[in-house]
Every structure is written in structure tokens, then in C-alpha cells.
Design an enzyme around this catalytic site. Sequence first.
Site, short mmCIF file in Angstrom:
data_model
loop_
_atom_site.label_atom_id
_atom_site.label_comp_id
_atom_site.label_asym_id
_atom_site.label_seq_id
_atom_site.Cartn_x
_atom_site.Cartn_y
_atom_site.Cartn_z
N ASP A 53 0.84 -1.20 0.00
CA ASP A 53 0.00 0.00 0.00
C ASP A 53 0.87 1.25 0.00
O ASP A 53 0.64 2.19 -0.78
CB ASP A 53 -0.93 -0.02 1.22
CG ASP A 53 -1.72 1.27 1.37
OD1 ASP A 53 -2.54 1.57 0.49
OD2 ASP A 53 -1.50 1.99 2.36
N GLU A 125 -1.88 -5.49 -3.62
CA GLU A 125 -0.95 -4.73 -2.79
C GLU A 125 0.14 -5.64 -2.22
O GLU A 125 1.31 -5.24 -2.13
CB GLU A 125 -1.70 -4.01 -1.67
CG GLU A 125 -2.59 -2.89 -2.19
CD GLU A 125 -3.36 -2.19 -1.08
OE1 GLU A 125 -3.54 -0.97 -1.17
OE2 GLU A 125 -3.80 -2.88 -0.12
#
Length: 236
Positions: A53, A125
Site C-alpha cells: 500500500d 498490494e
Amino acid sequence: MSQDSFKSYILKKFNISFNDESLLTEALTQRNYLNEHPDEKGRDYQRLEFLGDSVMQMIVAEYLFKRYPDWHEGQLTEMRIAMVQTRSFAHFSRMVHLNEGIRLGKGEEMSGARDRDSLLEDIWEAFIGALYLDQGADVVRQFLNQTLFAAIDTDFFDRFIDFKSRLQERLQTKGSVDIDYQTEKEEQLSDNTQLFEASVSANDKELARGTGKSIKDAEKAAARAALKILEDNVNL
């Protein structure tokens, strides 16, 4: 697609071969799989998701900063938010077949988790985090150039941008403006869908028109077209 098949695919398609394959395995492992295989060492994807992220945020911000030197901070922020929305990550996970490489528990497999958007968003992610740890930011950039960044030119991210609010903010910088949307045309298409045309006006002066398969989409297209005109003609 087995994990070995997935490894062959990303090597052929993206020229990616993990030096530490345990990172890729971790990125594609759901917790329930480990619960069902207690003798297997390793972690699930969640720590790599956390890292990925942050990596996505940084590399996307850098990319937009360099690609759009004339954009102000608000435009850059809005586009970054659109690009790192997890809603888009499920699309890209499917595009590169991450969904086919996930290690799932039997219950999750039976419940359809392999095609669940929320899981695919997390796995994207996690894969980015694993790739960053294994090969660094430059390889992540190359991968995103072939996937996420390539989608900019197809207007893929427009669905996540609120063009009507952007237009309102642009028009009202110097005071109140009466903005009006009107449905100008409705057409029945051969596949039984409808096509709408909408116009947007400011203080009774038409700025632009747009089309879409719903009134909402047509108004959004009109706002996008009006913004493009305003950005191309700064004196308007």
C-alpha cells in the site's frame, strides 16, 4: 493455474522472476490456507499488503508528478486517489492472473473467494510489496508501466473521478455560478440499451455535452468535456 504456471506467466509476460520465491508465495497465501496446513511454515499476505500500500502511494505520486508538470496539487491528488483506490486493484489482479495463483483454504475456495474483489484488492498490494522487497522500486515501476499506468491512456480511472464536483469547484473560484445539467437526447440502441446525451451550462451558457448509457454517466461526460475546454482555454 498453479503457482508454477503463474511464475512462468509473469516471467514471459512481464520478465519478472523472483529471487526469493518465498516472498511471492507469502503474497499469494491467505490465512485460511495456513490454518488448514499447520505444518507449513510462512506467513499470509497481510504484512506484504501493508508494505505494498505504501509503495503504491509513493510510486504513483512520483509518476503523476513527473508526467503532469503543469497540474496543480489538487489535480495530482485527485488522480492519485483515483489510481490507488482499492476498487481498481481487483481489476488489475485479474488482468495479471493473480487470482489464479492464490493459495486458499478449502472453505474459502468453495465460497468463491478466488473471485472476491476485496481479496483481490489485498493480493494486488501484497504482490507489489513482495516485488518491491525482492527487486526494488525500479522493477515495480516497470511492472506498473505495463499495467496501472498504461490504463491512464484508456480513461480507465475516469470512473473514480467526480468530474461534476471538479467542474463546480473550477467555476465557482470567483463566486457563485448557476450550474445546470439537462438531458438533451435519449436514443434506443439495437442491443436494447439506451444512450443519453446531456448538456452542462453555467449561468445559462452551454459549456459542453456528453453521452452515456445513463443520465448520470452522460452528465459526468458533459462535466468532463467542460473541464477539458476550460483547461485548454484558461481565459474562459
